[in-house]
Design a protein around this motif. Structure first.
Motif, PDB file in Angstrom:
ATOM      1  N   LEU A 281     -63.309  49.048  36.268  1.00  0.00           N
ATOM      2  CA  LEU A 281     -61.947  50.519  35.737  1.00  0.00           C
ATOM      3  C   LEU A 281     -62.308  50.795  34.227  1.00  0.00           C
ATOM      4  O   LEU A 281     -62.722  51.761  34.209  1.00  0.00           O
ATOM      5  CB  LEU A 281     -61.084  49.262  35.728  1.00  0.00           C
ATOM      6  CG  LEU A 281     -59.667  49.616  35.023  1.00  0.00           C
ATOM      7  CD1 LEU A 281     -59.742  51.121  35.795  1.00  0.00           C
ATOM      8  CD2 LEU A 281     -58.008  49.111  35.131  1.00  0.00           C
ATOM      9  N   MET A 282     -62.939  49.838  32.990  1.00  0.00           N
ATOM     10  CA  MET A 282     -63.436  50.084  32.026  1.00  0.00           C
ATOM     11  C   MET A 282     -64.870  51.016  32.050  1.00  0.00           C
ATOM     12  O   MET A 282     -64.699  52.268  31.069  1.00  0.00           O
ATOM     13  CB  MET A 282     -63.613  49.047  31.180  1.00  0.00           C
ATOM     14  CG  MET A 282     -62.487  48.247  30.473  1.00  0.00           C
ATOM     15  SD  MET A 282     -63.211  46.468  29.392  1.00  0.00           S
ATOM     16  CE  MET A 282     -63.938  45.403  30.879  1.00  0.00           C
ATOM     17  N   LEU A 283     -65.077  50.482  32.793  1.00  0.00           N
ATOM     18  CA  LEU A 283     -66.711  51.569  33.584  1.00  0.00           C
ATOM     19  C   LEU A 283     -65.998  52.745  33.530  1.00  0.00           C
ATOM     20  O   LEU A 283     -66.077  53.840  32.870  1.00  0.00           O
ATOM     21  CB  LEU A 283     -67.480  51.159  34.201  1.00  0.00           C
ATOM     22  CG  LEU A 283     -68.924  52.115  34.213  1.00  0.00           C
ATOM     23  CD1 LEU A 283     -69.614  52.012  33.065  1.00  0.00           C
ATOM     24  CD2 LEU A 283     -70.103  50.553  35.300  1.00  0.00           C
ATOM     25  N   ASP A 284     -65.333  52.941  34.678  1.00  0.00           N
ATOM     26  CA  ASP A 284     -64.631  54.195  35.236  1.00  0.00           C
ATOM     27  C   ASP A 284     -64.103  54.927  34.521  1.00  0.00           C
ATOM     28  O   ASP A 284     -64.369  56.191  33.713  1.00  0.00           O
ATOM     29  CB  ASP A 284     -63.889  53.996  36.156  1.00  0.00           C
ATOM     30  CG  ASP A 284     -64.799  53.562  37.436  1.00  0.00           C
ATOM     31  OD1 ASP A 284     -65.364  53.270  37.707  1.00  0.00           O
ATOM     32  OD2 ASP A 284     -64.111  52.949  38.370  1.00  0.00           O
ATOM     33  N   LEU A 285     -63.179  54.514  33.034  1.00  0.00           N
ATOM     34  CA  LEU A 285     -62.420  55.064  32.390  1.00  0.00           C
ATOM     35  C   LEU A 285     -63.334  55.504  31.146  1.00  0.00           C
ATOM     36  O   LEU A 285     -62.780  56.190  30.178  1.00  0.00           O
ATOM     37  CB  LEU A 285     -61.072  54.462  31.716  1.00  0.00           C
ATOM     38  CG  LEU A 285     -60.570  54.581  33.287  1.00  0.00           C
ATOM     39  CD1 LEU A 285     -58.561  53.816  32.476  1.00  0.00           C
ATOM     40  CD2 LEU A 285     -59.748  55.330  33.625  1.00  0.00           C
ATOM     41  N   GLY A 286     -65.101  54.869  30.913  1.00  0.00           N
ATOM     42  CA  GLY A 286     -65.313  55.447  29.721  1.00  0.00           C
ATOM     43  C   GLY A 286     -64.806  54.463  28.701  1.00  0.00           C
ATOM     44  O   GLY A 286     -65.867  54.825  27.482  1.00  0.00           O
ATOM     45  N   LEU A 287     -64.301  53.529  28.488  1.00  0.00           N
ATOM     46  CA  LEU A 287     -64.647  52.742  27.325  1.00  0.00           C
ATOM     47  C   LEU A 287     -65.591  51.798  27.445  1.00  0.00           C
ATOM     48  O   LEU A 287     -66.163  51.139  26.171  1.00  0.00           O
ATOM     49  CB  LEU A 287     -62.984  51.196  27.607  1.00  0.00           C
ATOM     50  CG  LEU A 287     -61.533  52.194  27.183  1.00  0.00           C
ATOM     51  CD1 LEU A 287     -61.556  53.028  28.421  1.00  0.00           C
ATOM     52  CD2 LEU A 287     -60.919  50.465  27.306  1.00  0.00           C
ATOM     53  N   ILE A 288     -66.599  51.408  28.402  1.00  0.00           N
ATOM     54  CA  ILE A 288     -67.360  50.597  27.832  1.00  0.00           C
ATOM     55  C   ILE A 288     -69.132  51.899  29.206  1.00  0.00           C
ATOM     56  O   ILE A 288     -68.412  52.361  29.813  1.00  0.00           O
ATOM     57  CB  ILE A 288     -67.554  49.157  28.535  1.00  0.00           C
ATOM     58  CG1 ILE A 288     -66.784  49.720  30.312  1.00  0.00           C
ATOM     59  CG2 ILE A 288     -66.862  48.537  27.914  1.00  0.00           C
ATOM     60  CD1 ILE A 288     -67.216  47.746  30.744  1.00  0.00           C
ATOM     61  N   THR A 289     -69.611  52.051  28.572  1.00  0.00           N
ATOM     62  CA  THR A 289     -71.159  51.966  29.280  1.00  0.00           C
ATOM     63  C   THR A 289     -72.402  51.714  30.242  1.00  0.00           C
ATOM     64  O   THR A 289     -72.922  52.017  30.874  1.00  0.00           O
ATOM     65  CB  THR A 289     -71.886  52.985  27.486  1.00  0.00           C
ATOM     66  OG1 THR A 289     -72.776  52.130  27.164  1.00  0.00           O
ATOM     67  CG2 THR A 289     -71.235  53.933  26.976  1.00  0.00           C
ATOM     68  N   ARG A 290     -71.708  50.526  30.303  1.00  0.00           N
ATOM     69  CA  ARG A 290     -72.856  49.345  31.085  1.00  0.00           C
ATOM     70  C   ARG A 290     -71.796  48.257  31.818  1.00  0.00           C
ATOM     71  O   ARG A 290     -70.690  48.036  30.999  1.00  0.00           O
ATOM     72  CB  ARG A 290     -73.809  48.388  30.048  1.00  0.00           C
ATOM     73  CG  ARG A 290     -73.840  48.164  28.770  1.00  0.00           C
ATOM     74  CD  ARG A 290     -74.550  47.328  28.398  1.00  0.00           C
ATOM     75  NE  ARG A 290     -75.219  46.724  27.632  1.00  0.00           N
ATOM     76  CZ  ARG A 290     -74.923  45.518  27.454  1.00  0.00           C
ATOM     77  NH1 ARG A 290     -74.911  45.183  28.994  1.00  0.00           N
ATOM     78  NH2 ARG A 290     -74.759  44.402  26.584  1.00  0.00           N
ATOM     79  N   MET A 291     -72.673  47.405  32.601  1.00  0.00           N
ATOM     80  CA  MET A 291     -71.313  45.998  32.666  1.00  0.00           C
ATOM     81  C   MET A 291     -72.333  44.836  32.571  1.00  0.00           C
ATOM     82  O   MET A 291     -73.780  44.857  31.988  1.00  0.00           O
ATOM     83  CB  MET A 291     -71.840  46.270  34.285  1.00  0.00           C
ATOM     84  CG  MET A 291     -70.875  47.475  35.455  1.00  0.00           C
ATOM     85  SD  MET A 291     -69.218  47.264  35.432  1.00  0.00           S
ATOM     86  CE  MET A 291     -68.839  46.922  36.763  1.00  0.00           C
ATOM     87  N   PRO A 292     -71.542  43.330  32.024  1.00  0.00           N
ATOM     88  CA  PRO A 292     -72.409  42.757  31.945  1.00  0.00           C
ATOM     89  C   PRO A 292     -73.105  41.841  32.997  1.00  0.00           C
ATOM     90  O   PRO A 292     -72.125  42.305  34.635  1.00  0.00           O
ATOM     91  CB  PRO A 292     -71.278  41.783  31.586  1.00  0.00           C
ATOM     92  CG  PRO A 292     -69.587  42.349  32.522  1.00  0.00           C
ATOM     93  CD  PRO A 292     -70.835  44.120  31.975  1.00  0.00           C
ATOM     94  N   ARG A 293     -74.233  41.475  33.174  1.00  0.00           N
ATOM     95  CA  ARG A 293     -74.713  40.487  34.312  1.00  0.00           C
ATOM     96  C   ARG A 293     -73.812  39.392  34.738  1.00  0.00           C
ATOM     97  O   ARG A 293     -73.671  38.365  33.720  1.00  0.00           O
ATOM     98  CB  ARG A 293     -76.258  40.107  34.075  1.00  0.00           C
ATOM     99  CG  ARG A 293     -77.200  41.464  33.800  1.00  0.00           C
ATOM    100  CD  ARG A 293     -78.230  40.996  33.683  1.00  0.00           C
ATOM    101  NE  ARG A 293     -78.660  40.464  35.869  1.00  0.00           N
ATOM    102  CZ  ARG A 293     -79.960  39.851  36.094  1.00  0.00           C
ATOM    103  NH1 ARG A 293     -81.136  39.970  34.381  1.00  0.00           N
ATOM    104  NH2 ARG A 293     -80.095  39.616  36.806  1.00  0.00           N
TER     105      ARG A 293
END
Length: 453
Positions: A281-293
């Motif tokens: 959700l954060m990625l889709d809304l632009g709050l973050i630019t990558r996922m953690p592993r």
């Protein structure tokens, strides 16, 4: 199953609803008594349409959530309901059942990290919550929705769950706070005394069954086919909505920086599914630019997800879970398998296991640096050590371990370790209390011996 709250036309206008994780197109109200897709039998998920949420830009969302982190304004002081727009925005304030859960501390494990060779090591202490585990985060959402359902004419009269301990404690406490009857199914003799007494003390109807967790899960699913009893296990995706806030909270505590790794102990697989959902959700809304592993850590004696990972997720492996010190993840047929598989695949994640000796040693080692770990956190720490040793997790990686429960719920495990009474465990860090006569000279001699002077 029909909803007593919303009509079909109402549902068409909703931006938050249940949908099938396998892709079936029907929408279902979050206030329906429904747990799986009527068309294909797959699990449901709570879906949030993204466009309405994009009315705020990423910075505005960050500012809003930061502003609520320490407020006493009801219900935003909760780590879950401080993000209510991303959880259940249609819930009325008077139906929120919250004990200001969440906002648990992100502990810099500086000394442990230095010893392991990863100085940027952090422990998310989810056990610092009302009932002592991360399960509170999901239960505040589920019980709140049930309260609203009941207020608006639903046939639901009680809530029920199968549990290995922590789920039952959370459900019993939140149900008691809301004034809703709770029915708890536990595997007889397989939960700690501290875990057992929590639902008992909160007035739940506790039934100890002569089976394991998987057996309890089958029975509770049969019992809750009657719409008057609402299923509260993690196959109910309302729980995931609360638990996903852990990932969002971690990023907020890092000033919206994403860690490189998150290691979490897993059993029924709802927790890692929730982590992934929050990051997505954060990625889709632009709050973050990558996922953690993401790393799923399993006990070797209850390792179906690990076995499935080894075969490349070609098929879901089920096992008969054996007795393990990590009894809360003693699960052989995890319900949230499909969601967890997606979490591992989409984050380039890893599944690893730990033996009884490894998990006990990792927990005791962490305790010597000031922590007080549950055995499940010991599983995660043992897996962390393996990945460091293999060079997968690097010395400069920012790494978070999720501590799922408070060590005080597992004092029998701690005592037995330090008295060297655990089977399959060599208590290399044992530190038993020493009984001495009330004699100053004897005491001084013992201190000198222990301090090596």
């Amino acid at each position: 199953m029909s909803s007593a709250v919303e009509s079909k036309s109402d549902l068409e206008n909703q931006t938050v609803y249940f949908r099938c994780i396998a892709g079936c197109t029907a929408k279902h109200s979050i206030f329906d008594v429904i747990y799986t897709c009527p068309s294909c039998g797959s699990l449901l998920e709570v879906h949030h349409e993204r466009e309405p949420l994009r009315k705020r830009n990423p910075y505005q969302w960050q500012q809003l959530f930061d502003s609520r982190a320490s407020t006493s304004d009801w219900p935003y002081g909760s780590g879950v309901w401080g993000m209510r727009e991303w959880v259940i925005p249609s819930l009325a304030n008077e139906n929120v059942v919250s004990m200001f859960e969440g906002n648990s501390n992100l502990f810099w494990a500086e000394r442990l990290g230095q010893q392991l060779g990863v100085p940027d090591l952090w422990i998310k202490l989810c056990g610092n919550s009302h009932t002592g585990s991360f399960k509170d985060l999901g239960m505040t959402v589920l019980v709140s929705v049930v309260k609203q359902m009941m207020a608006q004419g639903s046939p639901v009269k009680a809530v029920a769950c199968a549990s290995t301990g922590d789920t039952s404690a959370a459900l019993a406490a939140y149900a008691a706070y809301a004034g809703i009857p709770a029915v708890i199914f536990l595997p007889a003799g397989k939960v700690s005394t501290a875990q057992l007494i929590q639902p008992v003390a909160n007035g739940a109807h506790v039934l100890a069954l002569d089976t394991d967790f998987d057996g309890c899960m089958k029975i509770v699913q049969e019992v809750t086919q009657d719409n008057s009893i609402y299923l509260a296990n993690s196959m109910n995706s309302l729980r995931i909505e609360g638990q996903k806030t852990v990932g969002i909270e971690i990023v907020r505590q890092f000033d919206w920086e994403v860690p490189d790794w998150i290691v979490i102990p897993v059993g029924n697989l709802g927790n890692i599914s929730a982590l992934h959902k929050g990051f997505r959700l954060m990625l889709d809304l632009g709050l973050i630019t990558r996922m953690p592993r993401l790393v799923a850590a399993q006990a070797a004696k209850a390792n179906p997800f690990y076995e499935s990972y080894k075969n490349g997720f070609k098929e879901k492996i089920r096992v008969t879970a054996q007795d393990t010190l990590a009894n809360a993840i003693r699960i052989g047929d995890p319900v949230s398998y499909a969601k967890a598989e997606r979490a591992i695949v989409e984050t380039d994640g890893i599944v690893e296991q730990a033996t009884e000796d490894e998990l006990a040693a990792a927990a005791a080692h962490a305790d010597l640096t000031g922590m007080f770990t549950c055995p499940h956190t010991g599983v995660a720490l043992a897996v962390l050590k393996k990945l460091i040793k293999r060079g997968v997790i690097k010395s400069d990686d920012k790494t978070v371990v999720i501590s799922t429960a408070h060590g005080l719920k597992f004092t029998d495990f701690k005592v037995a370790y330090h008295e060297s009474r655990l089977e399959e465990v060599t208590s290399q860090y044992a530190n038993p209390a020493v009984h001495l006569p009330a004699d100053a000279d004897a005491v001084k001699a013992e201190i000198e011996k222990r301090l090596g002077r």
